[in-house]
Enzyme design. Structure first.
Site, PDB file in Angstrom:
ATOM      1  N   LYS A 169      -8.726 -43.477  33.766  1.00  0.00           N
ATOM      2  CA  LYS A 169      -7.573 -42.798  34.680  1.00  0.00           C
ATOM      3  C   LYS A 169      -7.156 -41.636  33.986  1.00  0.00           C
ATOM      4  O   LYS A 169      -6.798 -40.710  34.558  1.00  0.00           O
ATOM      5  CB  LYS A 169      -6.669 -43.908  34.510  1.00  0.00           C
ATOM      6  CG  LYS A 169      -5.193 -43.705  35.249  1.00  0.00           C
ATOM      7  CD  LYS A 169      -4.329 -44.556  35.357  1.00  0.00           C
ATOM      8  CE  LYS A 169      -3.395 -44.761  34.010  1.00  0.00           C
ATOM      9  NZ  LYS A 169      -2.281 -43.691  34.007  1.00  0.00           N
ATOM     10  N   ASN A 170      -6.892 -41.649  32.577  1.00  0.00           N
ATOM     11  CA  ASN A 170      -5.992 -40.688  31.779  1.00  0.00           C
ATOM     12  C   ASN A 170      -6.997 -39.361  31.791  1.00  0.00           C
ATOM     13  O   ASN A 170      -6.364 -38.307  31.427  1.00  0.00           O
ATOM     14  CB  ASN A 170      -5.601 -41.248  30.431  1.00  0.00           C
ATOM     15  CG  ASN A 170      -4.479 -42.067  30.475  1.00  0.00           C
ATOM     16  OD1 ASN A 170      -3.878 -42.258  31.755  1.00  0.00           O
ATOM     17  ND2 ASN A 170      -3.936 -43.094  29.818  1.00  0.00           N
ATOM     18  N   CYS A 207      10.480 -43.310  33.019  1.00  0.00           N
ATOM     19  CA  CYS A 207       9.550 -44.155  32.731  1.00  0.00           C
ATOM     20  C   CYS A 207      10.074 -45.655  32.137  1.00  0.00           C
ATOM     21  O   CYS A 207      10.961 -45.358  31.300  1.00  0.00           O
ATOM     22  CB  CYS A 207       8.497 -43.613  32.026  1.00  0.00           C
ATOM     23  SG  CYS A 207       6.880 -44.651  31.624  1.00  0.00           S
ATOM     24  N   ARG A 226      10.154 -39.827  28.309  1.00  0.00           N
ATOM     25  CA  ARG A 226       9.053 -38.958  27.902  1.00  0.00           C
ATOM     26  C   ARG A 226       9.238 -37.491  28.683  1.00  0.00           C
ATOM     27  O   ARG A 226       8.776 -37.274  29.484  1.00  0.00           O
ATOM     28  CB  ARG A 226       7.608 -39.605  28.415  1.00  0.00           C
ATOM     29  CG  ARG A 226       7.633 -40.926  27.952  1.00  0.00           C
ATOM     30  CD  ARG A 226       6.069 -41.583  28.148  1.00  0.00           C
ATOM     31  NE  ARG A 226       5.816 -41.855  29.429  1.00  0.00           N
ATOM     32  CZ  ARG A 226       4.654 -42.256  29.676  1.00  0.00           C
ATOM     33  NH1 ARG A 226       3.614 -42.506  28.975  1.00  0.00           N
ATOM     34  NH2 ARG A 226       4.375 -42.516  30.826  1.00  0.00           N
ATOM     35  N   ASP A 249       9.852 -31.259  27.653  1.00  0.00           N
ATOM     36  CA  ASP A 249      10.287 -29.963  27.225  1.00  0.00           C
ATOM     37  C   ASP A 249       9.144 -29.024  26.434  1.00  0.00           C
ATOM     38  O   ASP A 249       9.098 -27.923  26.492  1.00  0.00           O
ATOM     39  CB  ASP A 249      11.248 -30.320  26.057  1.00  0.00           C
ATOM     40  CG  ASP A 249      12.267 -31.047  26.570  1.00  0.00           C
ATOM     41  OD1 ASP A 249      12.527 -31.378  28.029  1.00  0.00           O
ATOM     42  OD2 ASP A 249      13.407 -31.258  26.071  1.00  0.00           O
ATOM     43  N   ASP A 304      -1.095 -47.885  24.067  1.00  0.00           N
ATOM     44  CA  ASP A 304      -1.231 -48.460  25.337  1.00  0.00           C
ATOM     45  C   ASP A 304      -2.269 -49.835  25.295  1.00  0.00           C
ATOM     46  O   ASP A 304      -2.392 -50.676  26.156  1.00  0.00           O
ATOM     47  CB  ASP A 304      -2.199 -47.523  26.079  1.00  0.00           C
ATOM     48  CG  ASP A 304      -1.520 -46.555  26.823  1.00  0.00           C
ATOM     49  OD1 ASP A 304      -0.202 -46.573  26.993  1.00  0.00           O
ATOM     50  OD2 ASP A 304      -2.229 -45.482  27.626  1.00  0.00           O
ATOM     51  N   ARG A 355      -2.476 -49.476  39.453  1.00  0.00           N
ATOM     52  CA  ARG A 355      -2.029 -48.098  38.783  1.00  0.00           C
ATOM     53  C   ARG A 355      -3.250 -47.847  38.010  1.00  0.00           C
ATOM     54  O   ARG A 355      -3.770 -46.484  37.821  1.00  0.00           O
ATOM     55  CB  ARG A 355      -0.847 -47.702  38.146  1.00  0.00           C
ATOM     56  CG  ARG A 355       0.311 -47.615  38.894  1.00  0.00           C
ATOM     57  CD  ARG A 355       1.494 -47.327  38.397  1.00  0.00           C
ATOM     58  NE  ARG A 355       1.377 -46.256  37.538  1.00  0.00           N
ATOM     59  CZ  ARG A 355       1.657 -46.081  36.176  1.00  0.00           C
ATOM     60  NH1 ARG A 355       1.903 -47.181  35.540  1.00  0.00           N
ATOM     61  NH2 ARG A 355       1.184 -45.074  35.406  1.00  0.00           N
TER      62      ARG A 355
END
Length: 420
Positions: free
Chosen positions: A22-23, A115, A120, A123, A307, A399
């Protein structure tokens, strides 16, 4: 709305194939905006997050075709504005900023919001764009970036809790079409960053150093279409390894990259499980002896991944002795602990540290998922628990895990998805 019922106490055995990451898929899908040519992506996981990203691309003007795990994107004409109603469901939607700035030299993207696992901010993304010559404004909930031209620069992306993965992705995608050379110092080293760099290089970019703290990007005038296979999902791999450890007789995961999950396999081996690897498979099984408690600290890659913290909490909850997990990436990421305690776990939070006293057994209970990885931890705990665990808000699972309940069923779990 769906909920998942896990009937505990059934041992797991057999084998499954791990899905694409996914990432990796999310920024790579966004990167297709950098060229008007068709791009073909294979092994794109069927998840709500990837579907949202494809919807964002279609809103921006891209043509998208999806057939099973293959996605074809043709972004011949691109609109550079992504409003809140399009991006609000997914924080990773911010990664369209880089490719839109690179290709269109401007972008307006609504901030997707906070989140549940902590603040998170983006910047560092914006700092990187400014270094490349872009003007940046944040107003009315929107990020607006504009640059008559982008010029290579030295950008440092080291953040408070480590390098920013999406920030590295975003700056890299903007820099590939900048004039001159960009050097990203303090870059994230995650495999997903390397996968994006590989795809961009296939498109004609000139990127060196991905996977190290220093990435060098020589800008090119244009990119072309490319084909790419998404790497295996290392967090799904880790989650199923923990499933095999928590209640398995012996399971094997195929289509994996063992080198991407060394921190997880090392932890499981230290706890007393048998772990065996080949070039693209990993097996885990009990060794017949008592398992041992662990002391873990989450760190940016190649350290133990944040994670996987919640899933390890579920495993260590029934591991004899006292285990300690310290969260160095997202110190507030312990929303799952209260739900595990409802199932009989003994966990105390001391600042950014969880102290886990292993218990003999867990008990099924109604619980509620708070985020993606917390929901996976509750499923894993349910596999071990006596009785039935009823998990609500399972849209979090959808998700980031492709058919989690179906894959666990293949391994022998008694798990069902029902309507509330």
């Amino acid at each position: 709305m769906d909920k998942i019922l896990v009937h505990g106490g059934y041992p797991l055995s057999g084998s499954i194939k791990i899905s694409g990451s996914k990432n990796s898929a999310l920024p790579i899908i966004a990167a297709t905006l950098l060229t008007p040519d068709p791009c073909v992506l294979r092994r794109v996981p069927d998840l709500s997050d990837t579907n949202y990203m494809l919807q964002i691309l279609m809103h921006l003007g891209a043509e998208v075709e999806r057939a099973s795990g293959t996605v074809t994107v043709k972004a011949e004409k691109v609109n550079s504005v992504a409003p809140y109603e399009v991006v609000r469901k997914m924080r990773a939607s911010v990664c369209v900023l880089g490719p839109l700035l690179g290709r269109c030299k401007e972008a307006t993207v609504s901030l997707p919001g906070g989140c549940v696992i902590g603040d998170r901010p983006i910047d560092l993304h914006l700092k990187g764009f400014e270094a490349l010559g872009a003007a940046v404004r944040v107003e009315n909930g929107n990020v607006k970036v504009f640059a008559p031209k982008l010029t290579g620069a030295v950008v440092n992306l080291q953040g408070k809790f480590g390098p920013t993965v999406l920030g590295t992705d975003n700056v890299m995608m903007a820099a590939v079409l900048a004039e001159g050379v960009t050097v990203i110092e303090g870059a994230a080293t995650e495999p997903e960053v390397c996968d994006l760099a590989d795809f961009l290089n296939k498109m004609g970019a000139k990127i060196e150093g991905a996977g190290t703290r220093r990435i060098i990007i020589e800008g090119v005038k244009e990119l072309h279409g490319a084909e790419h296979d998404i790497i295996p999902d290392r967090i799904e791999t880790g989650t199923f390894l923990v499933a095999g450890a928590i209640c398995g007789r012996g399971i094997t995961l195929h289509r994996v990259r063992p080198e991407h999950v060394i921190s997880v396999t090392t932890a499981l081996a230290q706890s007393g499980f048998n772990v065996a690897t080949t070039a693209n498979s990993i097996s885990v099984s009990p060794n017949g002896a008592h398992t041992k408690p662990l002391e873990l600290t989450t760190q940016p890659y190649p350290g133990f991944p944040t994670d996987m913290q919640a899933q390890m909490c579920a495993l260590l909850a029934t591991t004899e002795g006292t285990s300690v997990i310290t969260e160095k990436v997202f110190p507030q990421r312990y929303m799952h602990v209260a739900e595990l305690k409802r199932m009989g776990a003994q966990v105390e939070i001391e600042g950014a540290t969880a102290v886990i006293q292993g218990v003999e057994r867990l008990y099924g209970a109604p619980v509620m998922a708070s985020d993606l990885r917390a929901s996976a931890a509750l499923v894993l705990a349910g596999l071990k628990a006596d009785g039935v665990t009823e998990i609500r808000r399972v849209y979090h699972i959808d998700r980031g895990y492709e058919h989690l309940d179906e894959k666990l069923s293949e391994l022998g779990a008694h798990i069902e998805r029902v309507k509330e």
